[in-house]
Design an enzyme around this catalytic site. Structure first.
Site, PDB file in Angstrom:
ATOM      1  NE  ARG A  76      -3.519  -1.398   1.136  1.00  0.00           N
ATOM      2  CZ  ARG A  76      -5.377  -1.560   2.451  1.00  0.00           C
ATOM      3  NH1 ARG A  76      -5.300  -1.586   3.332  1.00  0.00           N
ATOM      4  NH2 ARG A  76      -6.166  -1.477   1.232  1.00  0.00           N
TER       5      ARG A  76
ATOM      6  CD  GLN B  11      -2.636   6.335  -2.825  1.00  0.00           C
ATOM      7  OE1 GLN B  11      -3.063   7.500  -3.975  1.00  0.00           O
ATOM      8  NE2 GLN B  11      -2.785   6.399  -2.117  1.00  0.00           N
TER       9      GLN B  11
ATOM     10  CG  ASP C 156      -5.357  -1.107  -2.588  1.00  0.00           C
ATOM     11  OD1 ASP C 156      -5.476  -1.781  -2.377  1.00  0.00           O
ATOM     12  OD2 ASP C 156      -4.630  -0.394  -1.480  1.00  0.00           O
TER      13      ASP C 156
ATOM     14  CB  SER D 152      -7.847   0.268  -2.136  1.00  0.00           C
ATOM     15  OG  SER D 152      -7.010   0.868  -0.859  1.00  0.00           O
TER      16      SER D 152
ATOM     17  CE1 TYR E 295      -4.026  -3.160   5.876  1.00  0.00           C
ATOM     18  CE2 TYR E 295      -1.969  -3.346   5.326  1.00  0.00           C
ATOM     19  CZ  TYR E 295      -2.797  -2.830   5.270  1.00  0.00           C
ATOM     20  OH  TYR E 295      -3.509  -3.400   3.871  1.00  0.00           O
TER      21      TYR E 295
HETATM   22  P1  NAD Z   1      -8.421  -2.927   6.719  1.00  0.00           P
HETATM   23  O1  NAD Z   1      -9.370  -3.530   6.350  1.00  0.00           O
HETATM   24  O2  NAD Z   1      -7.462  -3.517   7.661  1.00  0.00           O
HETATM   25  O3  NAD Z   1      -8.743  -2.415   8.932  1.00  0.00           O
HETATM   26  C1  NAD Z   1      -9.967  -1.914   8.667  1.00  0.00           C
HETATM   27  C2  NAD Z   1      -9.972  -0.602   9.645  1.00  0.00           C
HETATM   28  O4  NAD Z   1     -10.262  -1.233  10.789  1.00  0.00           O
HETATM   29  C3  NAD Z   1      -9.055  -0.152   9.412  1.00  0.00           C
HETATM   30  O5  NAD Z   1      -9.175   1.602  10.276  1.00  0.00           O
HETATM   31  C4  NAD Z   1      -8.351  -0.382  11.613  1.00  0.00           C
HETATM   32  O6  NAD Z   1      -7.137   0.995  11.388  1.00  0.00           O
HETATM   33  C5  NAD Z   1      -9.119  -0.992  11.662  1.00  0.00           C
HETATM   34  N1  NAD Z   1      -9.217  -1.068  12.939  1.00  0.00           N
HETATM   35  C6  NAD Z   1      -8.423  -2.533  12.906  1.00  0.00           C
HETATM   36  N2  NAD Z   1      -9.057  -2.635  15.310  1.00  0.00           N
HETATM   37  C7  NAD Z   1      -9.413  -1.975  15.103  1.00  0.00           C
HETATM   38  C8  NAD Z   1     -10.627  -1.727  16.344  1.00  0.00           C
HETATM   39  N3  NAD Z   1      -9.975  -2.718  17.773  1.00  0.00           N
HETATM   40  N4  NAD Z   1     -11.862  -0.780  17.579  1.00  0.00           N
HETATM   41  C9  NAD Z   1     -11.558  -0.396  16.118  1.00  0.00           C
HETATM   42  N5  NAD Z   1     -10.945   0.260  14.654  1.00  0.00           N
HETATM   43  C10 NAD Z   1      -9.955  -0.921  14.526  1.00  0.00           C
HETATM   44  O7  NAD Z   1      -7.726  -1.610   6.590  1.00  0.00           O
HETATM   45  P2  NAD Z   1      -8.428  -0.659   4.969  1.00  0.00           P
HETATM   46  O8  NAD Z   1      -9.456  -0.157   5.833  1.00  0.00           O
HETATM   47  O9  NAD Z   1      -7.618  -1.792   4.108  1.00  0.00           O
HETATM   48  O10 NAD Z   1      -6.728   0.071   5.824  1.00  0.00           O
HETATM   49  C11 NAD Z   1      -6.322   1.025   6.657  1.00  0.00           C
HETATM   50  C12 NAD Z   1      -5.387   1.692   6.516  1.00  0.00           C
HETATM   51  O11 NAD Z   1      -4.018   1.395   5.496  1.00  0.00           O
HETATM   52  C13 NAD Z   1      -6.163   3.481   5.390  1.00  0.00           C
HETATM   53  O12 NAD Z   1      -6.933   4.668   6.272  1.00  0.00           O
HETATM   54  C14 NAD Z   1      -4.838   3.633   5.695  1.00  0.00           C
HETATM   55  O13 NAD Z   1      -4.342   4.482   5.767  1.00  0.00           O
HETATM   56  C15 NAD Z   1      -3.567   2.645   4.783  1.00  0.00           C
HETATM   57  N6  NAD Z   1      -3.865   2.429   3.471  1.00  0.00           N
HETATM   58  C16 NAD Z   1      -3.223   3.199   2.619  1.00  0.00           C
HETATM   59  C17 NAD Z   1      -2.847   3.164   0.929  1.00  0.00           C
HETATM   60  C18 NAD Z   1      -2.068   3.863   0.633  1.00  0.00           C
HETATM   61  O14 NAD Z   1      -1.094   4.383   1.061  1.00  0.00           O
HETATM   62  N7  NAD Z   1      -1.429   3.594  -0.233  1.00  0.00           N
HETATM   63  C19 NAD Z   1      -3.699   2.352   0.538  1.00  0.00           C
HETATM   64  C20 NAD Z   1      -4.882   2.064   1.327  1.00  0.00           C
HETATM   65  C21 NAD Z   1      -4.695   1.316   2.782  1.00  0.00           C
END
Ligand code: NAD
Length: 403
Positions: free
Chosen positions: A147, A152, A155, A158, A251
């Site tokens: 990520r 992006q 991805d 996402s 994450y």
């Molecule tokens: P994910 O599906 O692994 O998790 C979903 C959400 O659950 C996350 O926001 C995580 O913080 C939250 N979570 C985990 N445990 C928790 C708990 N106990 N209580 C409450 N919330 C909890 O994650 P995702 O949505 O695929 O991605 C998360 C983050 O990754 C994004 O918000 C971003 O910061 C990063 N990301 C970066 C890129 C990039 O730079 N290209 C791309 C995608 C995601």
């Protein structure tokens, strides 16, 4: 992108190159997905047109796009060939694009050296991965695309989480016995419903945006404090707790046992006042954390709805059952599976664009297929190649090594 070609010598060995007199265009094959309930397709006519303009030959299995509302005729108009048998589809195909991982039986139909690209669901699909290894098939797993900014556009986690978050909010509204927006009518004033989103990652942010558009009061919580700014920018209220669990790569990390108890207690009050709760909390590679206990469900309003997007990885609610709707204390707990497949037209379109971007890494500047896979994104997502499982955590799992 110039026309990518491969050369085939007299023994039938395929090598990358663009100038051979026996050069043939790369054949991309797109099978019809076989997983029950899977409505998506790995490419769409708009992307096929780009591929054919670039010199690829594209074969689509008959009806592959029909359940996503892309009929065969649109693929034909975009320059693809529709084929009705798997044998014809795969004969000489260098690249196979899929949404769900191939089954063992499907792997058995692939020639040595075929490159398969899609979600591989690696930890739950070890038998098919072993078969790809033994048949010297090359597999790229889109869930392992790092990520980073450069990745992006490819991805797929996402893009599909965006689709899933949208559907979760709509499903919540559909099952809620209340209006979501505030209404001022001759028959009285209706108070807006409250929607709570637990986990404000990609899916959660899309669920927030959708619930806001439907007029609800939206609250959200995430263990990553950095999510607060994004939540507020969508006009929702961020619930501040005394936990910050930012882990590696953006994450969340797993909470300590003390933090877990604290979180459940603090989340309970917000859950009790919500009409719809959408949970998306996940920790990569681990069971989903329980955020809503059965005792908390008992405190919720009758008619409240929980959409547990983490159902497939164990559920964020203690009462969730994957693929089922459970009713307890007047609360409906929905554990949906494969939400992106419920908006197959657009989720397929986004997925197809992700794959189109990914393919640009597999073609060098001369238009030849890359064979060394040294690009950081290719290295990270290369699951199987040359008779070996290249992804270490998957290899360890297959060898019984504990993480
Ligand atoms: P994910 O599906 O692994 O998790 C979903 C959400 O659950 C996350 O926001 C995580 O913080 C939250 N979570 C985990 N445990 C928790 C708990 N106990 N209580 C409450 N919330 C909890 O994650 P995702 O949505 O695929 O991605 C998360 C983050 O990754 C994004 O918000 C971003 O910061 C990063 N990301 C970066 C890129 C990039 O730079 N290209 C791309 C995608 C995601």
């Amino acid at each position: 992108m110039s026309a990518p070609v491969i050369a085939q010598d007299v023994k039938g060995t395929i090598t990358a190159g663009s100038k051979s007199p026996t050069a043939m265009p790369v054949v991309i094959a797109v099978p019809k997905e076989q997983t029950p309930g899977e409505q998506r397709v790995a490419t769409v006519p708009e992307v096929v047109q780009k591929f054919t303009k670039s010199g690829y030959v594209v074969r689509i299995e008959h009806d592959a796009g029909t359940s996503a509302y892309y009929p065969d005729a649109l693929y034909t108009a975009a320059g693809a060939k529709i084929v009705s048998s798997r044998t014809e589809l795969l004969k000489g195909a260098r690249i196979v694009l899929c949404v769900q991982p191939p089954t063992v039986a499907e792997v058995d139909q692939l020639d040595e050296g075929t490159i398969v690209i899609g979600f591989m669901n690696a930890t739950h699909n070890l038998e098919a991965i072993a078969r790809m290894r033994d048949r010297k098939v090359t597999a790229f797993a889109l869930e392992f695309v790092p990520r980073i900014s450069r990745a992006q556009s490819m991805d797929a986690l996402s893009s599909q989480a965006t689709a899933g978050g949208y559907v979760a909010a709509v499903l919540g509204a559909d099952n809620c016995p209340k209006f979501l927006p505030m209404l001022t009518t001759a028959a009285g004033t209706i108070r807006p419903s409250t929607v709570l989103i637990l986990g404000a990652g990609i899916a959660g942010l899309m669920a927030i945006a959708t619930a806001k558009r439907l007029g609800a009061l939206v609250e959200a919580y995430d263990v990553r404090r950095a999510a607060g700014e994004q939540v507020r920018s969508l006009g929702a209220k961020f619930i501040e707790l005394e936990i910050n669990a930012e882990g590696q790569g953006g994450y969340a990390r797993e909470l300590t046992p003390d933090e877990k108890i604290k979180e459940q207690q603090m989340v309970s009050a917000a859950v009790a006042r919500a009409d719809i709760v959408i949970t998306t909390a996940a920790i990569p590679g681990r069971k989903a954390p329980v955020l809503i206990t059965k005792e908390t469900v008992a405190t919720m309003r009758p008619g409240a709805v929980i959409i547990d997007m983490a159902a497939e990885s164990g559920g964020n609610c203690e009462l969730t059952q994957a693929g089922k709707t459970v009713r307890a204390h007047g609360v409906m707990i929905i554990g949906p599976q494969n939400l992106p497949a419920r908006v197959p037209f657009h989720s397929s379109q986004m997925y197809a664009k992700n794959l189109q971007s990914f393919l640009t890494l597999l073609i060098d500047k001369n238009g030849a297929l890359v064979t060394d896979f040294t690009d950081e994104i290719l290295t990270a997502s290369l699951l199987v190649h040359g008779g070996e499982v290249r992804h270490k955590p998957t290899r360890d799992l297959m060898n019984g090594v504990k993480p």
